[in-house]
Design an enzyme around this catalytic site. Sequence first.
Site, short mmCIF file in Angstrom:
data_model
loop_
_atom_site.label_atom_id
_atom_site.label_comp_id
_atom_site.label_asym_id
_atom_site.label_seq_id
_atom_site.Cartn_x
_atom_site.Cartn_y
_atom_site.Cartn_z
N GLU A 99 -43.15 -72.34 -0.71
CA GLU A 99 -44.55 -72.74 -0.50
C GLU A 99 -45.46 -71.80 -1.28
OE1 GLU A 99 -47.47 -73.09 3.39
OE2 GLU A 99 -45.36 -73.67 3.61
N ASP A 101 -49.60 -71.09 -1.35
CA ASP A 101 -50.74 -71.42 -0.49
C ASP A 101 -52.08 -70.94 -1.00
OD1 ASP A 101 -49.07 -72.49 1.41
OD2 ASP A 101 -49.15 -70.77 2.76
N GLU A 103 -55.54 -71.02 1.35
CA GLU A 103 -56.17 -71.39 2.61
C GLU A 103 -57.56 -70.78 2.65
OE1 GLU A 103 -52.84 -72.17 5.97
OE2 GLU A 103 -53.30 -70.07 5.62
#
Length: 275
Positions: A99, A101, A103
């Site tokens: 993953e 990311d 955010e």
Amino acid sequence: MASTRNEFYALVLVCSMVATCGANFFQDFDLTWGDHRAKIFNGGQLLSLSLDKISGSGFQSKKEYLFGRIDMQLKLVAGNSAGTVTAYYLSSQGPTHDEIDFEFLGNVSGDPYILHTNVFTQGQGNREQQFYLWFDPTRNFHTYSIIWKPQHIIFLVDNIPIRVFKNAETIGVPFPKKQPMRIYSSLWNADDWATRGGLVKTDWSKAPFTAYYRNFKATEFSVSSNSFSDGAWQSNELDAYGRRRLRWVQRYFMIYNYCNDLKRFPQGLPAECRR
């Protein structure tokens, strides 16, 4: 300076020679949850996610990617966004998933968003770096990009590199390079941790909270393609201009780096931090 700047942006030009996909959200994405809270409009050129007290919303790409450059323009939740998280990331599936990311952690009106980044390899994350942005991400659209190559992952904001995660397999650190990933995004309530560690809760009187997306572009890299004999593909480093921009962001806007958190890792920092 002009020549080094041109070298840095050459990566984009090289990529454009291969499988570049322009944006149409109807063609490229599925609205996966949130019912009517996720919407595609303007002929597929604009997408919005909303959050209310009942539910958030999300979408994912129809196809998977293994190496490439992903660009998306976002305009984040305006006003009092405390407690909300807008997540935009690449991910595979399963207990040993990879993953990458972005955010965006909301905050009360007037306080800056926190941009939270992380990299998971074989199901293991804990590689957080956090930043303030040098602009208001709610007033206009800004471009958030991921360059994913076998040598490294680069996070960029408006084409300015903010983080580089290098392949450190030679010292035993797993690197995401075998699992294709989809693009995901979601807007959800995380007021148990998102803003000041959960001290500031979501003000539901301000709902619905809405984030907007446009100008998605995916440029797939083929490792076997002859197009990538160019140094921009083979290079394991940013050029001089890119390195200066990276240092500027990390010096003035980085607010957390797991590689500096000795209290969190009393037995020693992760191996990639000791290089």
